[in-house]
Design a protein around this motif. Structure first.
Motif, PDB file in Angstrom:
ATOM      1  N   MET A  76      94.146   7.658  76.825  1.00 27.27           N
ATOM      2  CA  MET A  76      94.478   7.500  78.241  1.00 27.27           C
ATOM      3  C   MET A  76      95.934   7.861  78.503  1.00 27.27           C
ATOM      4  O   MET A  76      96.784   7.743  77.626  1.00 27.27           O
ATOM      5  CB  MET A  76      94.262   6.046  78.674  1.00 27.27           C
ATOM      6  CG  MET A  76      92.850   5.574  78.653  1.00 27.27           C
ATOM      7  SD  MET A  76      92.845   3.814  79.145  1.00 27.27           S
ATOM      8  CE  MET A  76      91.104   3.491  79.085  1.00 27.27           C
ATOM      9  N   SER A  77      96.185   8.235  79.745  1.00 31.33           N
ATOM     10  CA  SER A  77      97.567   8.438  80.184  1.00 31.33           C
ATOM     11  C   SER A  77      98.193   7.056  80.420  1.00 31.33           C
ATOM     12  O   SER A  77      97.467   6.062  80.548  1.00 31.33           O
ATOM     13  CB  SER A  77      97.593   9.248  81.480  1.00 31.33           C
ATOM     14  OG  SER A  77      97.074   8.471  82.547  1.00 31.33           O
ATOM     15  N   PRO A  78      99.518   6.982  80.509  1.00 27.98           N
ATOM     16  CA  PRO A  78     100.150   5.682  80.793  1.00 27.98           C
ATOM     17  C   PRO A  78      99.639   5.042  82.087  1.00 27.98           C
ATOM     18  O   PRO A  78      99.454   3.824  82.142  1.00 27.98           O
ATOM     19  CB  PRO A  78     101.644   6.026  80.895  1.00 27.98           C
ATOM     20  CG  PRO A  78     101.802   7.231  80.031  1.00 27.98           C
ATOM     21  CD  PRO A  78     100.522   8.012  80.218  1.00 27.98           C
ATOM     22  N   GLU A  79      99.379   5.862  83.087  1.00 29.98           N
ATOM     23  CA  GLU A  79      98.863   5.327  84.356  1.00 29.98           C
ATOM     24  C   GLU A  79      97.461   4.755  84.171  1.00 29.98           C
ATOM     25  O   GLU A  79      97.131   3.700  84.716  1.00 29.98           O
ATOM     26  CB  GLU A  79      98.845   6.420  85.438  1.00 29.98           C
ATOM     27  CG  GLU A  79     100.219   6.930  85.839  1.00 29.98           C
ATOM     28  CD  GLU A  79     100.783   7.974  84.873  1.00 29.98           C
ATOM     29  OE1 GLU A  79     100.012   8.567  84.075  1.00 29.98           O
ATOM     30  OE2 GLU A  79     102.001   8.191  84.895  1.00 29.98           O
ATOM     31  N   GLU A  80      96.633   5.471  83.417  1.00 29.30           N
ATOM     32  CA  GLU A  80      95.272   4.992  83.164  1.00 29.30           C
ATOM     33  C   GLU A  80      95.301   3.693  82.354  1.00 29.30           C
ATOM     34  O   GLU A  80      94.518   2.773  82.621  1.00 29.30           O
ATOM     35  CB  GLU A  80      94.451   6.054  82.418  1.00 29.30           C
ATOM     36  CG  GLU A  80      94.121   7.274  83.258  1.00 29.30           C
ATOM     37  CD  GLU A  80      93.509   8.401  82.450  1.00 29.30           C
ATOM     38  OE1 GLU A  80      92.662   9.117  83.017  1.00 29.30           O
ATOM     39  OE2 GLU A  80      93.890   8.581  81.260  1.00 29.30           O
ATOM     40  N   ARG A  81      96.206   3.614  81.368  1.00 26.21           N
ATOM     41  CA  ARG A  81      96.326   2.382  80.575  1.00 26.21           C
ATOM     42  C   ARG A  81      96.751   1.218  81.453  1.00 26.21           C
ATOM     43  O   ARG A  81      96.239   0.103  81.321  1.00 26.21           O
ATOM     44  CB  ARG A  81      97.322   2.566  79.431  1.00 26.21           C
ATOM     45  CG  ARG A  81      96.739   3.240  78.228  1.00 26.21           C
ATOM     46  CD  ARG A  81      97.632   3.106  77.008  1.00 26.21           C
ATOM     47  NE  ARG A  81      98.920   3.768  77.127  1.00 26.21           N
ATOM     48  CZ  ARG A  81      99.125   5.048  76.849  1.00 26.21           C
ATOM     49  NH1 ARG A  81      98.123   5.805  76.422  1.00 26.21           N
ATOM     50  NH2 ARG A  81     100.320   5.578  76.987  1.00 26.21           N
TER      51      ARG A  81
END
Length: 115
Positions: A76-81
């Motif tokens: 995941m991207s940091p935003e998704e995490r």
């Protein structure tokens, strides 16, 4: 290649690992039961061995779950995490709230039945 869903792949991997642990635990219980029936193990030894095997199976499951979750988070991207963590926190709070409601409802039951 664009049809491949990483999340679905992780879910399948997780389910496969759960199935493998479950099958391993069932088979180990069968083996212990057979040995007890044959007299090669006492019932007490069988119980002890079965508990140890169950503990090891649970550890393997926990380790697999952690590894699967880590792999999913790494993909995941940091935003998704961040969004995923917020969703998990919300679900956890809801479950905690439900547990408190159940405890409160359960605490009322003895008083109602005493009347």
């Amino acid at each position: 290649m664009s049809d491949f869903d990483v999340t679905d792949g992780f879910r399948k991997l997780f389910l496969a690992s759960v199935g493998a642990v479950a099958i391993g635990a069932e088979k180990s219980q069968e083996v212990v039961g057979d040995l007890v029936k044959k007299g090669e193990l006492t019932v007490e030894q069988g119980k002890t061995l079965n508990k140890e095997l169950s503990r090891k199976a649970k550890e393997a499951f926990d380790n697999t779950s952690d590894a699967t979750l880590r792999s999913r988070l790494e993909a995941m991207s940091p935003e998704e995490r961040s969004a995923y963590a917020a969703k998990v926190a919300q679900m956890s709070a809801e479950l905690d709230s439900d547990a408190v409601k159940v405890d409160v409802e359960g605490a009322d039951a003895p008083e109602d039945s005493a009347q």
